[in-house]
Design a protein around this motif. Structure first.
Motif, short mmCIF file in Angstrom:
data_model
loop_
_atom_site.label_atom_id
_atom_site.label_comp_id
_atom_site.label_asym_id
_atom_site.label_seq_id
_atom_site.Cartn_x
_atom_site.Cartn_y
_atom_site.Cartn_z
N THR A 25 0.61 -1.09 -0.12
CA THR A 25 0.06 0.04 -0.15
C THR A 25 0.66 1.20 -0.03
OG1 THR A 25 -0.17 -0.11 2.21
CG2 THR A 25 -1.91 -1.09 1.17
N ARG A 26 2.11 1.14 0.27
CA ARG A 26 2.88 2.39 0.57
C ARG A 26 4.36 2.03 0.17
NH1 ARG A 26 2.98 7.60 3.30
NH2 ARG A 26 4.82 8.20 4.18
N ILE A 27 5.09 2.74 -0.61
CA ILE A 27 6.41 2.54 -0.97
C ILE A 27 7.16 3.91 -0.70
CG2 ILE A 27 8.05 2.19 -2.78
CD1 ILE A 27 5.47 0.67 -4.27
N GLU A 28 8.40 3.93 -0.04
CA GLU A 28 9.23 4.99 0.30
C GLU A 28 10.66 4.79 -0.29
OE1 GLU A 28 8.92 7.33 4.10
OE2 GLU A 28 7.42 5.78 4.70
N ILE A 29 10.99 5.68 -1.06
CA ILE A 29 12.53 5.61 -1.67
C ILE A 29 13.03 7.02 -1.39
CG2 ILE A 29 13.42 5.35 -3.80
CD1 ILE A 29 11.16 3.81 -4.86
N ASP A 30 14.21 6.96 -1.07
CA ASP A 30 15.22 7.94 -0.84
C ASP A 30 16.04 7.89 -2.22
OD1 ASP A 30 14.45 8.16 1.61
OD2 ASP A 30 16.15 7.23 2.51
N ILE A 31 15.97 9.06 -2.62
CA ILE A 31 16.87 9.60 -3.84
C ILE A 31 17.90 10.44 -3.58
CG2 ILE A 31 16.59 10.59 -6.31
CD1 ILE A 31 13.68 9.60 -6.38
N GLY A 32 19.09 10.34 -3.73
CA GLY A 32 20.26 11.01 -3.51
C GLY A 32 20.45 11.99 -4.51
N ALA A 33 20.91 13.34 -4.11
CA ALA A 33 21.27 14.26 -5.17
C ALA A 33 22.25 13.85 -6.16
CB ALA A 33 21.48 15.80 -4.23
N LEU A 34 23.04 13.08 -5.76
CA LEU A 34 24.20 12.95 -6.77
C LEU A 34 24.01 11.65 -7.26
CD1 LEU A 34 27.13 13.74 -4.18
CD2 LEU A 34 25.88 15.12 -6.34
N SER A 35 22.86 10.88 -7.12
CA SER A 35 22.34 9.45 -7.82
C SER A 35 22.03 9.36 -9.38
CB SER A 35 21.26 8.65 -7.06
OG SER A 35 20.03 9.71 -7.40
N CYS A 36 21.94 10.68 -9.83
CA CYS A 36 21.39 10.86 -11.20
C CYS A 36 20.26 10.33 -11.65
CB CYS A 36 22.69 10.15 -12.17
SG CYS A 36 24.40 10.96 -12.06
N VAL A 37 19.47 10.17 -10.82
CA VAL A 37 18.05 9.87 -10.90
C VAL A 37 17.18 11.29 -10.75
CG1 VAL A 37 16.13 8.38 -9.91
CG2 VAL A 37 18.54 7.59 -9.77
N ASP A 38 16.35 11.22 -11.92
CA ASP A 38 15.15 12.26 -11.93
C ASP A 38 14.07 11.66 -11.15
OD1 ASP A 38 12.79 13.53 -13.27
OD2 ASP A 38 14.43 14.78 -13.59
N ASP A 39 13.48 12.31 -10.05
CA ASP A 39 12.65 11.77 -9.26
C ASP A 39 11.25 12.15 -10.02
OD1 ASP A 39 12.54 14.88 -9.08
OD2 ASP A 39 11.58 14.74 -7.20
N SER A 40 11.17 13.00 -10.73
CA SER A 40 9.56 12.96 -11.75
C SER A 40 9.76 11.86 -12.61
CB SER A 40 9.85 14.37 -12.33
OG SER A 40 8.74 14.39 -13.13
N ALA A 41 10.66 11.48 -13.39
CA ALA A 41 10.86 10.60 -14.13
C ALA A 41 10.68 9.04 -13.59
CB ALA A 41 12.26 10.68 -14.94
N LEU A 42 11.57 8.94 -12.23
CA LEU A 42 11.17 7.79 -11.69
C LEU A 42 9.84 7.61 -11.16
CD1 LEU A 42 12.30 5.15 -10.35
CD2 LEU A 42 12.98 6.56 -8.46
N ARG A 43 9.09 8.63 -10.78
CA ARG A 43 7.79 8.60 -10.28
C ARG A 43 6.95 8.15 -11.47
NH1 ARG A 43 4.71 10.21 -6.31
NH2 ARG A 43 6.24 11.43 -5.24
N THR A 44 7.03 8.68 -12.68
CA THR A 44 6.28 8.29 -13.90
C THR A 44 6.49 6.95 -14.09
OG1 THR A 44 6.29 10.50 -14.68
CG2 THR A 44 6.12 8.86 -16.08
N ALA A 45 7.89 6.56 -14.26
CA ALA A 45 8.14 5.16 -14.55
C ALA A 45 7.56 4.03 -13.54
CB ALA A 45 9.70 4.78 -14.65
N LEU A 46 7.48 4.25 -12.30
CA LEU A 46 6.92 3.55 -11.20
C LEU A 46 5.57 3.31 -11.33
CD1 LEU A 46 8.88 4.43 -8.30
CD2 LEU A 46 8.94 2.10 -9.25
N LEU A 47 4.83 4.50 -11.59
CA LEU A 47 3.57 4.53 -12.01
C LEU A 47 3.02 3.65 -13.02
CD1 LEU A 47 2.48 8.16 -11.21
CD2 LEU A 47 1.99 6.13 -9.62
N THR A 48 4.00 3.72 -14.20
CA THR A 48 3.63 2.98 -15.24
C THR A 48 3.71 1.32 -15.15
OG1 THR A 48 4.39 4.67 -16.86
CG2 THR A 48 4.52 2.50 -17.79
N ALA A 49 4.82 1.27 -14.09
CA ALA A 49 5.28 -0.30 -13.99
C ALA A 49 4.42 -0.93 -12.92
CB ALA A 49 6.72 -0.35 -13.59
#
Length: 113
Positions: A25-49
């Motif tokens: 029911t709930r997923i929490e993910i930490d995204i490091g500022a230097l991880s080269c991960v775009d939080d908006s793109a990850l959210r979109t990808a997760l909502l698709t997956a």
């Protein structure tokens, strides 16, 4: 966009919980500022997956994690805005990263089996 591949890895980790949880029911993910991960793109990808998986409809909580470093020359702790920023105390470029480089699945919540 490597966020799609990351989302698939997260889904694979979540699906391993099927022995313990009937639904996530709930997923929490930490995204490091230097991880080269775009939080908006990850959210979109997760909502698709996530549809059709154990975590279909789960609340997504993405938490930014600031970069934290320790200067190897003077020992000062500081929050650099990027990888190349020198120590603000002594100007050294040598640093040890303490936080902000990783993508971490912090926690999941769900309905027990």
């Amino acid at each position: 966009m490597h966020e799609a591949a990351l989302a698939m890895e997260v889904v694979a980790l979540l699906e391993r919980q099927h022995h313990h949880l009937s639904r996530i029911t709930r997923i929490e993910i930490d995204i490091g500022a230097l991880s080269c991960v775009d939080d908006s793109a990850l959210r979109t990808a997760l909502l698709t997956a996530l549809p059709g998986t154990l975590a279909d409809g789960a609340e997504l909580c993405l938490h930014p994690v600031a970069a934290q470093a320790r200067c190897m020359a003077c020992g000062a702790h500081f929050t650099p805005p990027d990888r190349i920023e020198p120590c603000p105390h002594c100007g050294s470029a040598r640093k040890q990263w303490l936080a902000g480089e990783s993508l971490t699945l912090r926690s999941i919540e769900g309905t027990p089996r």
